[in-house]
Design an enzyme around this catalytic site. Structure first.
Site, short mmCIF file in Angstrom:
data_model
loop_
_atom_site.label_atom_id
_atom_site.label_comp_id
_atom_site.label_asym_id
_atom_site.label_seq_id
_atom_site.Cartn_x
_atom_site.Cartn_y
_atom_site.Cartn_z
N HIS A 190 7.71 1.16 -10.95
CA HIS A 190 6.52 0.76 -10.19
C HIS A 190 5.27 1.16 -10.94
CE1 HIS A 190 7.78 4.79 -8.82
NE2 HIS A 190 6.48 5.06 -8.67
N ARG A 208 0.84 -1.20 0.00
CA ARG A 208 0.00 0.00 0.00
C ARG A 208 0.88 1.26 0.00
NH1 ARG A 208 -5.20 -1.59 0.28
NH2 ARG A 208 -5.44 -3.72 1.09
N ASP A 209 0.44 2.23 -0.81
CA ASP A 209 1.15 3.50 -0.86
C ASP A 209 1.04 4.20 0.49
OD1 ASP A 209 2.01 5.51 -3.49
OD2 ASP A 209 1.68 6.43 -1.52
N ILE A 210 2.14 4.77 0.93
CA ILE A 210 2.19 5.41 2.25
C ILE A 210 1.36 6.70 2.27
CG2 ILE A 210 4.22 6.91 1.95
CD1 ILE A 210 5.27 5.65 4.60
N ASN A 239 4.56 6.59 -13.48
CA ASN A 239 5.24 7.86 -13.73
C ASN A 239 6.67 7.58 -14.16
OD1 ASN A 239 2.99 9.40 -12.88
ND2 ASN A 239 3.55 9.08 -10.74
N HIS A 258 1.31 2.16 -10.13
CA HIS A 258 0.30 2.50 -9.13
C HIS A 258 -1.02 1.84 -9.56
CE1 HIS A 258 2.40 6.22 -7.45
NE2 HIS A 258 3.06 6.06 -8.60
N GLU A 287 8.94 10.06 -8.41
CA GLU A 287 9.70 10.41 -7.20
C GLU A 287 10.68 9.32 -6.82
OE1 GLU A 287 6.82 11.11 -4.14
OE2 GLU A 287 5.82 12.69 -5.28
N VAL A 288 10.27 8.08 -6.99
CA VAL A 288 11.12 6.96 -6.57
C VAL A 288 11.67 6.28 -7.82
CG1 VAL A 288 11.23 4.79 -5.30
CG2 VAL A 288 9.72 6.61 -4.50
P1 AMP Z 1 6.10 8.13 -8.05
O1 AMP Z 1 5.84 9.60 -7.96
O2 AMP Z 1 5.39 7.48 -9.21
O3 AMP Z 1 7.58 7.81 -8.02
O4 AMP Z 1 5.42 7.50 -6.78
C1 AMP Z 1 6.12 7.11 -5.64
C2 AMP Z 1 5.09 6.72 -4.61
O5 AMP Z 1 5.74 6.04 -3.58
C3 AMP Z 1 4.33 7.90 -3.98
O6 AMP Z 1 2.94 7.75 -4.22
C4 AMP Z 1 4.67 7.78 -2.49
O7 AMP Z 1 3.60 8.11 -1.65
C5 AMP Z 1 5.06 6.31 -2.37
N1 AMP Z 1 5.98 5.97 -1.30
C6 AMP Z 1 7.13 6.60 -0.96
N2 AMP Z 1 7.72 5.98 0.07
C7 AMP Z 1 6.91 4.94 0.39
C8 AMP Z 1 6.96 3.91 1.39
N3 AMP Z 1 7.98 3.83 2.26
N4 AMP Z 1 5.97 3.00 1.42
C9 AMP Z 1 4.94 3.07 0.56
N5 AMP Z 1 4.83 4.01 -0.41
C10 AMP Z 1 5.81 4.94 -0.48
#
Ligand code: AMP
Length: 119
Positions: free
Chosen positions: A104, A32-34, A91, A106, A99-100
């Site tokens: 991945h 689950r997304d945080i 993304n 969503h 961001e990460v």
């Molecule tokens: P993106 O912008 O597509 O890279 O999305 C990265 C997602 O990772 C965002 O929706 C964040 O809320 C989620 N996220 C970041 N850190 C964590 C975590 N530790 N556990 C779960 N989701 C996370």
């Protein structure tokens, strides 16, 4: 983009930090997304080190690709989203708002979703 082995999803795969897991198999992990953006917001990631959709498509093995697609489909079913539907988003890079830097997808659902992009 070079893969950053210290990114947060790499740490989740290595069990260095916890996650709210919903599914796992040899190739993939879903949790689950945080910071959920819908009633249901789950991320599915491959366990291999890929920065984004393009890196995964170009460099993952066929087994990893089939495994990952199958995992996304299984998670959609497990979350009971097949009938009412959901949205898959991946993304990519700066303009995509990634961001990460670990590939991945969503999965968003559990309610009627709004516009595809908000500015
Ligand atoms: P993106 O912008 O597509 O890279 O999305 C990265 C997602 O990772 C965002 O929706 C964040 O809320 C989620 N996220 C970041 N850190 C964590 C975590 N530790 N556990 C779960 N989701 C996370």
């Amino acid at each position: 983009m070079a893969y950053d082995k210290n990114n947060i999803f790499a740490k989740i795969i290595q069990r260095e930090i916890p996650c709210d897991k919903v599914y796992e198999d040899d190739f993939s992990l879903a949790f689950r997304d945080i910071s959920p953006k819908a009633k249901i917001h789950v991320l599915v990631i491959p366990k291999g080190m890929y920065t984004g959709f393009d890196d995964f498509t170009d460099n993952a093995s066929d087994k990893e690709k089939v495994g990952f697609s199958t995992a996304v489909s299984k998670v959609i079913k497990q979350l009971n989203l097949s009938e009412k539907g959901c949205r898959l988003i991946s993304n990519l890079g700066n303009d995509g708002g990634q961001e990460v830097p670990h590939y991945h997808v969503h999965i968003l659902g559990g309610e009627t979703l709004g516009a595809l992009i908000g500015k």
